[in-house]
Design an enzyme around this catalytic site. Structure first.
Site, short mmCIF file in Angstrom:
data_model
loop_
_atom_site.label_atom_id
_atom_site.label_comp_id
_atom_site.label_asym_id
_atom_site.label_seq_id
_atom_site.Cartn_x
_atom_site.Cartn_y
_atom_site.Cartn_z
N HIS A 94 43.67 37.02 40.24
CA HIS A 94 44.25 38.17 40.94
C HIS A 94 45.12 37.67 42.09
O HIS A 94 44.78 36.70 42.76
CB HIS A 94 43.13 39.08 41.47
CG HIS A 94 43.65 40.40 41.94
ND1 HIS A 94 44.27 40.54 43.16
CD2 HIS A 94 43.68 41.63 41.36
CE1 HIS A 94 44.66 41.80 43.29
NE2 HIS A 94 44.32 42.48 42.22
N GLU A 119 50.39 42.24 36.34
CA GLU A 119 50.44 42.97 37.60
C GLU A 119 51.56 42.41 38.47
O GLU A 119 51.38 41.37 39.12
CB GLU A 119 49.13 42.79 38.37
CG GLU A 119 47.91 43.32 37.69
CD GLU A 119 46.81 43.62 38.70
OE1 GLU A 119 46.49 44.80 38.89
OE2 GLU A 119 46.31 42.67 39.33
P1 PGA Z 1 46.59 49.00 43.13
O1 PGA Z 1 45.90 47.59 42.90
O2 PGA Z 1 46.22 49.88 41.96
O3 PGA Z 1 45.98 49.50 44.43
O4 PGA Z 1 48.04 48.78 43.25
C1 PGA Z 1 45.92 46.99 41.64
C2 PGA Z 1 45.21 45.68 41.70
O5 PGA Z 1 45.10 45.08 42.77
O6 PGA Z 1 44.76 45.19 40.65
#
Ligand code: PGA
Length: 232
Positions: free
Chosen positions: A85, A156
Protein backbone atom coordinates in the site's frame (compact mmCIF):
# COMPACT_ATOMS: atom_id res chain seq x y z
CA UNK A 1 -17.04 -8.76 -7.23
CA UNK A 2 -14.87 -8.00 -4.25
CA UNK A 3 -15.37 -5.05 -1.94
CA UNK A 4 -12.35 -4.57 0.30
CA UNK A 5 -12.79 -2.28 3.30
CA UNK A 6 -9.53 -0.84 4.54
CA UNK A 7 -10.22 0.76 7.92
CA UNK A 8 -6.57 1.93 8.17
CA UNK A 9 -5.69 3.23 11.67
CA UNK A 10 -9.27 4.00 12.75
CA UNK A 11 -11.94 2.88 15.25
CA UNK A 12 -11.57 2.51 19.01
CA UNK A 13 -12.79 -0.70 20.64
CA UNK A 14 -16.30 0.65 21.30
CA UNK A 15 -16.52 2.13 17.83
CA UNK A 16 -15.45 -1.19 16.33
CA UNK A 17 -18.19 -3.06 18.24
CA UNK A 18 -20.80 -0.76 16.69
CA UNK A 19 -19.15 -0.95 13.28
CA UNK A 20 -19.20 -4.74 13.37
CA UNK A 21 -22.94 -4.74 14.11
CA UNK A 22 -23.59 -2.45 11.14
CA UNK A 23 -21.32 -4.48 8.90
CA UNK A 24 -23.38 -7.58 9.61
CA UNK A 25 -26.47 -5.79 8.34
CA UNK A 26 -25.03 -5.12 4.87
CA UNK A 27 -27.17 -6.70 2.16
CA UNK A 28 -25.40 -8.30 -0.76
CA UNK A 29 -25.83 -11.09 -3.28
CA UNK A 30 -22.61 -12.28 -4.91
CA UNK A 31 -20.19 -9.67 -3.60
CA UNK A 32 -17.40 -10.86 -1.31
CA UNK A 33 -16.71 -8.32 1.41
CA UNK A 34 -13.25 -8.34 2.92
CA UNK A 35 -12.67 -6.32 6.07
CA UNK A 36 -9.17 -5.04 6.79
CA UNK A 37 -9.48 -3.83 10.38
CA UNK A 38 -6.68 -2.60 12.63
CA UNK A 39 -4.63 -5.64 13.62
CA UNK A 40 -5.96 -5.55 17.20
CA UNK A 41 -9.38 -6.62 15.85
CA UNK A 42 -8.20 -9.37 13.51
CA UNK A 43 -9.48 -12.18 15.73
CA UNK A 44 -13.09 -11.04 15.27
CA UNK A 45 -15.27 -13.41 13.29
CA UNK A 46 -18.00 -11.71 11.30
CA UNK A 47 -20.69 -13.71 9.48
CA UNK A 48 -20.32 -13.62 5.70
CA UNK A 49 -17.33 -11.28 5.84
CA UNK A 50 -13.76 -12.35 5.04
CA UNK A 51 -10.99 -10.98 7.19
CA UNK A 52 -7.83 -9.45 5.79
CA UNK A 53 -4.79 -7.95 7.45
CA UNK A 54 -3.49 -4.49 6.56
CA UNK A 55 0.07 -5.68 7.02
CA UNK A 56 2.40 -8.61 7.73
CA UNK A 57 6.01 -8.81 8.78
CA UNK A 58 8.63 -9.49 6.16
CA UNK A 59 10.25 -11.68 8.82
CA UNK A 60 8.99 -15.05 9.94
CA UNK A 61 8.37 -15.60 13.68
CA UNK A 62 11.14 -14.70 16.14
CA UNK A 63 12.71 -11.73 17.95
CA UNK A 64 11.00 -8.93 15.98
CA UNK A 65 9.28 -6.65 18.49
CA UNK A 66 6.03 -5.21 17.24
CA UNK A 67 5.77 -7.42 14.18
CA UNK A 68 3.00 -9.86 13.18
CA UNK A 69 4.01 -12.94 11.22
CA UNK A 70 2.13 -14.66 8.41
CA UNK A 71 1.94 -17.75 10.61
CA UNK A 72 0.17 -15.74 13.33
CA UNK A 73 -2.26 -14.29 10.77
CA UNK A 74 -3.03 -17.78 9.52
CA UNK A 75 -3.78 -18.93 13.07
CA UNK A 76 -6.48 -16.22 13.21
CA UNK A 77 -8.02 -17.46 9.93
CA UNK A 78 -6.96 -14.34 8.06
CA UNK A 79 -7.63 -14.98 4.38
CA UNK A 80 -6.11 -11.92 2.67
CA UNK A 81 -3.37 -9.39 3.37
CA UNK A 82 -2.56 -6.03 1.81
CA UNK A 83 1.00 -5.54 0.63
CA UNK A 84 2.65 -2.54 -0.99
CA UNK A 85 0.00 0.00 0.00
CA UNK A 86 1.32 3.46 -0.86
CA UNK A 87 1.03 4.55 2.78
CA UNK A 88 3.36 1.70 3.78
CA UNK A 89 5.74 2.53 0.94
CA UNK A 90 5.82 6.26 1.65
CA UNK A 91 5.40 6.57 5.42
CA UNK A 92 7.14 3.36 6.49
CA UNK A 93 9.71 3.27 3.70
CA UNK A 94 8.78 -0.21 2.48
CA UNK A 95 10.75 -1.29 -0.56
CA UNK A 96 9.83 -3.70 -3.33
CA UNK A 97 12.25 -6.14 -1.71
CA UNK A 98 10.30 -5.98 1.61
CA UNK A 99 7.06 -6.42 -0.33
CA UNK A 100 8.47 -9.43 -2.16
CA UNK A 101 9.43 -11.03 1.18
CA UNK A 102 5.98 -10.33 2.61
CA UNK A 103 4.30 -11.92 -0.40
CA UNK A 104 6.47 -15.02 -0.05
CA UNK A 105 5.65 -15.29 3.68
CA UNK A 106 1.93 -14.96 2.96
CA UNK A 107 1.97 -17.54 0.18
CA UNK A 108 3.80 -19.97 2.48
CA UNK A 109 0.76 -19.82 4.76
CA UNK A 110 -1.82 -19.75 1.97
CA UNK A 111 -2.91 -16.20 2.69
CA UNK A 112 -3.83 -14.32 -0.49
CA UNK A 113 -1.70 -11.19 -0.95
CA UNK A 114 -3.42 -8.13 -2.38
CA UNK A 115 -0.56 -6.27 -4.00
CA UNK A 116 -1.14 -2.52 -4.31
CA UNK A 117 0.61 -0.66 -7.08
CA UNK A 118 0.12 2.76 -8.62
CA UNK A 119 1.82 5.81 -10.02
CA UNK A 120 2.48 8.79 -7.74
CA UNK A 121 1.59 11.50 -10.24
CA UNK A 122 -1.09 11.86 -12.86
CA UNK A 123 1.08 12.31 -15.90
CA UNK A 124 1.86 10.64 -19.17
CA UNK A 125 -0.07 7.35 -19.51
CA UNK A 126 2.69 5.37 -21.17
CA UNK A 127 5.13 6.46 -18.46
CA UNK A 128 2.63 5.45 -15.81
CA UNK A 129 2.17 2.03 -17.41
CA UNK A 130 5.91 1.59 -17.27
CA UNK A 131 6.03 2.59 -13.57
CA UNK A 132 3.24 0.16 -12.70
CA UNK A 133 4.64 -2.78 -14.62
CA UNK A 134 8.01 -2.11 -13.05
CA UNK A 135 6.53 -2.10 -9.53
CA UNK A 136 4.80 -5.40 -10.30
CA UNK A 137 7.95 -6.94 -11.73
CA UNK A 138 10.03 -5.96 -8.71
CA UNK A 139 7.46 -7.02 -6.11
CA UNK A 140 6.90 -10.38 -7.83
CA UNK A 141 10.56 -11.06 -8.56
CA UNK A 142 11.48 -14.76 -8.51
CA UNK A 143 7.94 -16.03 -7.93
CA UNK A 144 6.62 -18.87 -10.08
CA UNK A 145 3.72 -18.42 -12.49
CA UNK A 146 1.51 -20.49 -10.15
CA UNK A 147 2.45 -18.30 -7.17
CA UNK A 148 1.86 -15.08 -9.11
CA UNK A 149 -1.59 -16.24 -10.19
CA UNK A 150 -2.68 -16.53 -6.56
CA UNK A 151 -2.15 -12.80 -6.00
CA UNK A 152 -4.80 -10.11 -6.37
CA UNK A 153 -3.49 -6.89 -7.89
CA UNK A 154 -4.93 -3.58 -6.65
CA UNK A 155 -4.35 -0.65 -8.97
CA UNK A 156 -4.41 2.48 -6.85
CA UNK A 157 -3.11 5.71 -8.39
CA UNK A 158 -1.45 7.33 -5.37
CA UNK A 159 -2.68 10.79 -6.42
CA UNK A 160 -6.24 9.49 -6.20
CA UNK A 161 -6.07 8.05 -2.68
CA UNK A 162 -8.06 10.19 -0.25
CA UNK A 163 -8.20 13.14 -2.67
CA UNK A 164 -11.65 12.71 -4.23
CA UNK A 165 -10.05 12.79 -7.70
CA UNK A 166 -10.28 9.70 -9.87
CA UNK A 167 -8.84 8.85 -13.29
CA UNK A 168 -11.16 8.83 -16.30
CA UNK A 169 -12.63 5.49 -17.39
CA UNK A 170 -10.28 5.63 -20.36
CA UNK A 171 -7.18 6.12 -18.21
CA UNK A 172 -8.20 3.27 -15.93
CA UNK A 173 -8.88 0.85 -18.76
CA UNK A 174 -5.56 1.68 -20.45
CA UNK A 175 -3.66 0.87 -17.27
CA UNK A 176 -5.71 -2.18 -16.30
CA UNK A 177 -5.51 -3.61 -19.81
CA UNK A 178 -1.75 -3.26 -19.77
CA UNK A 179 -1.63 -5.10 -16.41
CA UNK A 180 -3.93 -7.79 -17.85
CA UNK A 181 -1.70 -8.15 -20.91
CA UNK A 182 1.15 -9.16 -18.60
CA UNK A 183 -0.84 -10.87 -15.83
CA UNK A 184 -3.91 -12.29 -17.61
CA UNK A 185 -4.97 -14.64 -14.81
CA UNK A 186 -4.90 -12.25 -11.86
CA UNK A 187 -7.91 -10.52 -10.38
CA UNK A 188 -7.57 -6.74 -10.47
CA UNK A 189 -9.11 -4.31 -8.01
CA UNK A 190 -9.25 -0.55 -8.34
CA UNK A 191 -8.77 1.77 -5.36
CA UNK A 192 -8.57 5.53 -4.81
CA UNK A 193 -11.49 7.77 -3.83
CA UNK A 194 -14.09 5.19 -4.86
CA UNK A 195 -17.59 6.11 -3.67
CA UNK A 196 -21.22 5.37 -4.39
CA UNK A 197 -21.37 8.26 -6.89
CA UNK A 198 -18.43 7.31 -9.11
CA UNK A 199 -18.66 3.51 -8.91
CA UNK A 200 -21.10 3.24 -11.82
CA UNK A 201 -18.70 5.05 -14.10
CA UNK A 202 -15.83 2.81 -12.93
CA UNK A 203 -17.88 -0.33 -13.29
CA UNK A 204 -18.98 0.54 -16.80
CA UNK A 205 -15.55 -0.46 -18.10
CA UNK A 206 -16.27 -4.07 -17.06
CA UNK A 207 -12.62 -4.85 -16.45
CA UNK A 208 -12.47 -4.35 -12.70
CA UNK A 209 -12.95 -7.32 -10.35
CA UNK A 210 -13.61 -5.22 -7.28
CA UNK A 211 -12.85 -2.09 -5.29
CA UNK A 212 -10.56 -1.22 -2.41
CA UNK A 213 -12.23 1.40 -0.22
CA UNK A 214 -10.37 3.50 2.34
CA UNK A 215 -12.35 6.50 3.59
CA UNK A 216 -15.67 5.02 2.47
CA UNK A 217 -15.07 1.85 4.51
CA UNK A 218 -15.99 3.82 7.62
CA UNK A 219 -19.36 4.91 6.17
CA UNK A 220 -21.28 1.70 5.83
CA UNK A 221 -24.50 3.33 4.64
CA UNK A 222 -22.51 4.52 1.61
CA UNK A 223 -20.93 1.10 1.19
CA UNK A 224 -24.45 -0.36 1.01
CA UNK A 225 -25.34 2.14 -1.73
CA UNK A 226 -22.20 1.19 -3.61
CA UNK A 227 -22.95 -2.55 -3.35
CA UNK A 228 -26.52 -1.96 -4.57
CA UNK A 229 -25.17 -0.11 -7.58
CA UNK A 230 -22.66 -2.76 -8.61
CA UNK A 231 -25.08 -5.64 -8.06
CA UNK A 232 -28.01 -4.13 -9.95
P1 PGA B 1 -9.52 6.07 -0.31
O1 PGA B 1 -8.32 5.09 0.07
O2 PGA B 1 -10.69 5.21 -0.71
O3 PGA B 1 -9.79 6.83 0.98
O4 PGA B 1 -9.05 6.96 -1.39
C1 PGA B 1 -8.04 3.98 -0.72
C2 PGA B 1 -6.88 3.24 -0.16
O5 PGA B 1 -6.07 3.81 0.58
O6 PGA B 1 -6.72 2.04 -0.45
Amino acid sequence: MIIALNNKCNLTKDEFILYKKELQKLKKKETEIILFPSSIYLSNKIDNISIGSQNVSHYSSGPYTGEISAEQLKSLNVKYCLTGHSERREKFFETSDDINKKIRNLLNYEIIPILCIGEKKRSNLSKNKEIILDELKQSLFGLSKEEIEKIIIAYEPVWSIGTGIIPTGEEISEIINSIKANYPNNKILYGGSVNSDNVEMLNKENIIDGYLLGGLSLRLEKVQLLIDKIEN
